[in-house]
Design an enzyme around this catalytic site. Sequence first.
Site, PDB file in Angstrom:
ATOM      1  N   GLY A 117       5.366   5.914  -3.555  1.00  0.00           N
ATOM      2  CA  GLY A 117       4.914   5.412  -2.263  1.00  0.00           C
ATOM      3  C   GLY A 117       3.400   5.420  -2.225  1.00  0.00           C
ATOM      4  O   GLY A 117       2.739   5.268  -3.251  1.00  0.00           O
ATOM      5  N   CYS A 118       2.855   5.649  -1.064  1.00  0.00           N
ATOM      6  CA  CYS A 118       1.398   5.667  -0.890  1.00  0.00           C
ATOM      7  C   CYS A 118       0.766   6.683  -1.841  1.00  0.00           C
ATOM      8  O   CYS A 118       1.117   7.859  -1.822  1.00  0.00           O
ATOM      9  CB  CYS A 118       1.077   6.029   0.552  1.00  0.00           C
ATOM     10  SG  CYS A 118      -0.672   6.273   0.862  1.00  0.00           S
ATOM     11  N   PHE A 119      -0.179   6.227  -2.648  1.00  0.00           N
ATOM     12  CA  PHE A 119      -0.775   7.151  -3.624  1.00  0.00           C
ATOM     13  C   PHE A 119      -1.589   8.256  -2.971  1.00  0.00           C
ATOM     14  O   PHE A 119      -1.777   9.312  -3.550  1.00  0.00           O
ATOM     15  CB  PHE A 119      -1.548   6.448  -4.733  1.00  0.00           C
ATOM     16  CG  PHE A 119      -2.540   5.389  -4.343  1.00  0.00           C
ATOM     17  CD1 PHE A 119      -3.330   5.461  -3.215  1.00  0.00           C
ATOM     18  CD2 PHE A 119      -2.683   4.283  -5.161  1.00  0.00           C
ATOM     19  CE1 PHE A 119      -4.246   4.478  -2.904  1.00  0.00           C
ATOM     20  CE2 PHE A 119      -3.602   3.284  -4.868  1.00  0.00           C
ATOM     21  CZ  PHE A 119      -4.386   3.389  -3.730  1.00  0.00           C
ATOM     22  N   CYS A 160      -0.647  10.147  -0.666  1.00  0.00           N
ATOM     23  CA  CYS A 160       0.273  11.277  -0.463  1.00  0.00           C
ATOM     24  C   CYS A 160       0.760  11.899  -1.761  1.00  0.00           C
ATOM     25  O   CYS A 160       1.404  12.942  -1.740  1.00  0.00           O
ATOM     26  CB  CYS A 160       1.477  10.824   0.367  1.00  0.00           C
ATOM     27  SG  CYS A 160       1.041  10.430   2.065  1.00  0.00           S
TER      28      CYS A 160
END
Length: 176
Positions: free
Chosen positions: A13-15, A17
Amino acid sequence: MSKTFKKATFAGGCFWCMVKPFDQWDGIESVISGYTGGHTENPSYEDVKRGDTGHYEAVEITYDPEKMPYDEILEVYWRQIDPTDDGGQFHDRGDSYRTAIFYHDENQQLAAEKSKQALADSGKFSKPIVTKVLPASTFYPAETYHQDYYKKNKKHYEEDRAKSGRDEFIGKVWEE
């Protein structure tokens, strides 16, 4: 005596995080946000976000396998994601936010496949594990402002992470 560092690459997902959970372990030399698995050379954040480059947002981890074995890195990885969601992660939707383990050698491939099967067999999830295990390809570091985002933009990072639902999911699934 020189250390022998290895690379591990994960999409979760979002890098933003995906950096902090790995960055805090002894034996992790660096965690770089970037893009991999696509067909466009030197993609920008905007290119990847648009969704036509084939890239995943990912992190490339440089680690000391004597201090942090790959199997332990895999355990940290699985505890950051929803491995049953093939449409993205949490509030981040689209192909660039899918999950994948990118292996750098046969040992990593075997370890990733074994850990994926163990997770599937654990009964922790009622849906199939859809995280792909893929060969590593060219990794393009993201723009400077994305690197160490959780440190440089702490307030925005914490707000975004809180909104995402990631921590609620992790707490629900991995609480023991």
